[in-house]
Design a protein around this motif. Structure first.
Motif: not given
Length: 654
Positions: A587-600
């Protein structure tokens, strides 16, 4: 995107500087050697942010306006900058402490001291003083500055100070000296007296070639290369007018006292446009596309009265009233406004200030600065001037090259013009070796100059002139020269174009975008956020595997490959810290989107998409999430881009 930035949150320059340093957006050059004032290096996120701003500028102007882009050399011979006026006039005023030798930029010193006294006056009267962030240099001086003491000022003195501050950009060196003397302004640190302000040329001088005989400079702007290539650019545009050229590149100014971080530096990136237009027709075919935009204007007459009252009117109204000189100038003010909003400037902290008469070049028809408000005050970030025909005219006169447009007329026109006739048989014996220089003087005069010479010749039967390269005054009798107004038919109209010049300081714009988009989470002031528009964010997507489980690695790599193949800058953070902390530092870098990869994800291929500002999350297939990201990078809102995706709660633990 939907921003949830807290309303009226106090801005802390200390907080944003900590983030910029920690994430290496930029930093002092040669830091381990102690640094050099006014020189900075950009780190990876700063480079990416700057590149994205420049690319947006290129699309917004060069592509959409069909401009002719050039890349001209930074090394410039002395003669070019002598002709343009930079050698003689490209200066700021500095004053020196007579005892210590410390140097101050005169207008900045006056501004600093008078603001301190006004603050002290408010404190003495028990009135609230709005906190003002200050750069390190100013803080050091104010540790000992006597003016900041709580001292009451008479109302008329307060009015005088406020008038001076409103007009600070328009004073000459002599006027600054009078202010310094009248108000007893001294070295704020030592209290020592100051020498009167003197002009200091801001260009870096150098020698071209090993002999050192060809004197040159590092260019102070990119404009001259565009003017000198005018004829070639006109040819590239199939001899059609109007047209514009553009250039992006480094420029250099040997600032007297660099300060305020990226706002006043010695090496910087500029993006400049030279729009060549018929002086008899400064209308713009696309003016209607911007005429209804409402801008905040600070006109010159308001400033001349010592005030800063804003007129918020449409561009169409500003041009119709004559406040903005012509449609083409107004058109570019609108395009500048739209560009700045596109890259993340807060419209409430943007105004257009008109140059006052005493700060505008003598040849300019009108000039406006797009100023952005920051913790340092109002900062000039874009200049937009109607430079008339000055630049092309002076270079044409110096080089004897015609930098003109030739327009075939459907019907011939009758024109009246002064013409010079010389008796060349008599010139040689009369002036000997100086004859060619004197002849050249007469044939290169413009119509206004010829009119004056004709009047002098009619009155005195001779003219007395000064000619470059000839010692003393030159007296030419009427028997040697004739200057008369004659009528002739012309089938081709020949004219020197006027120039509308928008000039962008990329570093200043970049810094203001940083400030305008920085805030901290209300629940944790240590968690900073840079809410860049996705268009200019250094990286668009952070891919976060839930853990180091080996099942996640091939999915992660496949997603990164897919995103980068689509031209979407993305990074992986598979460190051992919590997901919340990984998102927080990005967030401090200004990255607008995050994608999480999980067991689902391993089970059904679905992934989670997080939005930076609101921390909202949705879930969908890889194809759905990538499609949503692509839409939002192009400017679609979070709500619109994620329509049809299921809301998701969880996976944001610290």
């Amino acid at each position: 995107m939907t921003s949830v930035r807290p309303a009226n949150q106090d801005f802390s320059r200390e907080a944003i500087e900590a983030v910029l340093k920690r994430r290496f957006f930029y930093g002092p050059a040669f830091d381990i050697y102690g640094g050099v004032s006014g020189l900075y290096d950009y780190g990876p996120p700063g480079c990416a942010l700057q590149a994205n701003i420049v690319e947006t500028w290129r699309k917004h102007f060069v592509l959409e306006e069909d401009m002719q882009e050039v890349d001209t050399t930074m090394l410039t011979p002395y003669e070019v900058l002598k002709t343009s006026g930079h050698v003689d006039k490209f200066s700021d005023y500095m004053c020196r402490d007579l005892a210590t030798g410390e140097i101050f930029r005169a207008d900045h010193l006056v501004e600093e001291v008078l603001e301190s006294r006004l603050k002290g006056n408010l404190e003495a009267r028990g009135q609230a003083v709005t906190p003002v962030e200050e750069d390190d240099q100013k803080k050091k001086r104010k540790k000992k500055v006597k003016e900041i003491k709580a001292v009451k000022l008479e109302d008329d003195v307060v009015d005088e100070y406020e008038t001076i501050l409103a007009k600070i950009d328009g004073y000459s060196g002599e006027e600054l000296g009078e202010i310094i003397e009248k108000y007893s302004i001294v070295n704020p640190t030592t209290g020592g007296p100051l020498a009167p302000p003197v002009a200091f040329n801001l260009m870096f001088e150098t020698a071209i070639g090993p002999s050192g005989q060809l004197k040159g400079y590092l260019r102070p702007e990119t404009a001259q290369g565009q003017f000198l290539n005018f004829s070639k650019l006109l040819e590239c545009n199939n001899l059609k007018m109007p047209f514009a050229s553009a250039s992006i590149g480094k420029s250099f100014r040997n600032e007297i006292s660099p300060r305020s971080g990226l706002l006043r530096v010695r090496e910087f990136l500029m993006a400049e446009i030279e729009h060549f237009v018929d002086p008899n027709n400064k209308n713009h075919p696309r003016f209607k596309t911007v005429q209804d935009l409402k801008l905040k204007f600070l006109p010159k007459d308001v400033q001349a009265a010592g005030k800063t009252d804003i007129s918020e009117i449409t561009i169409g109204e500003a041009v119709a009233s004559g406040m903005v000189d012509n449609e083409t100038l107004g058109y570019f003010l609108g395009r500048i406004y739209l560009f700045l909003l596109k890259i993340g400037v807060n419209p409430e902290r943007l105004r257009f200030r008109q140059h006052m008469a005493n700060e505008m070049a003598h040849y300019a028809a009108d000039c406006w600065d797009a100023e952005l408000h920051s913790s340092y005050g109002w900062i000039e970030c874009v200049g937009c001037a109607d430079r008339s025909a000055y630049d092309l005219s002076v270079h044409a006169a110096r080089t004897k090259e015609k930098l003109v447009v030739r327009e075939t007329l459907e019907e011939p026109i009758v024109v009246e013009a002064f013409e010079v006739e010389l008796d060349k048989k008599k010139f040689g014996p009369k002036f000997r070796k100086d004859a060619p220089k004197i002849e050249n003087f007469f044939v290169t005069r413009n119509q206004c100059e010829l009119e004056d010479l004709a009047a002098s010749l009619a009155k005195d039967l001779k003219v007395t002139v000064k000619v470059d390269g000839v010692e003393g005054d030159v007296e030419v009798e009427g028997s040697l020269v004739s200057i008369e107004k004659k009528t002739r038919k012309e089938h081709v109209r020949e004219y020197t174009p006027n120039v509308i010049e928008p000039s962008f300081g990329i570093g200043r714009i970049l810094y203001c975008v940083l400030e305008h988009n920085f805030w901290t989470r209300p629940e944790d002031a240590a968690r900073g956020v840079l809410s860049f528009p996705p268009l200019v964010a250094p990286s668009k997507v952070l891919v976060v595997p839930l853990s180091n489980n080996e099942q996640f690695e091939p999915i992660t790599q496949e997603l990164i490959i897919d995103l980068r193949a689509l031209g979407v800058p993305s990074k992986v953070d598979d460190s051992s810290v919590s997901i919340g902390k990984r998102y927080s530092r990005n967030d401090e870098m200004g990255t607008p989107f995050g994608v999480t990869i999980d067991f689902q994800t391993v089970k059904d291929g679905s992934i989670t998409l997080r939005e930076r500002d609101s921390t909202q999350q949705v879930r969908g297939s890889k194809a759905e999430i990538i499609a949503a990201i692509q839409k939002m990078i192009k400017g679609v809102s979070w709500e619109e881009g994620t329509k049809g995706l299921a809301a998701f709660v969880g996976q944001e633990q610290d």
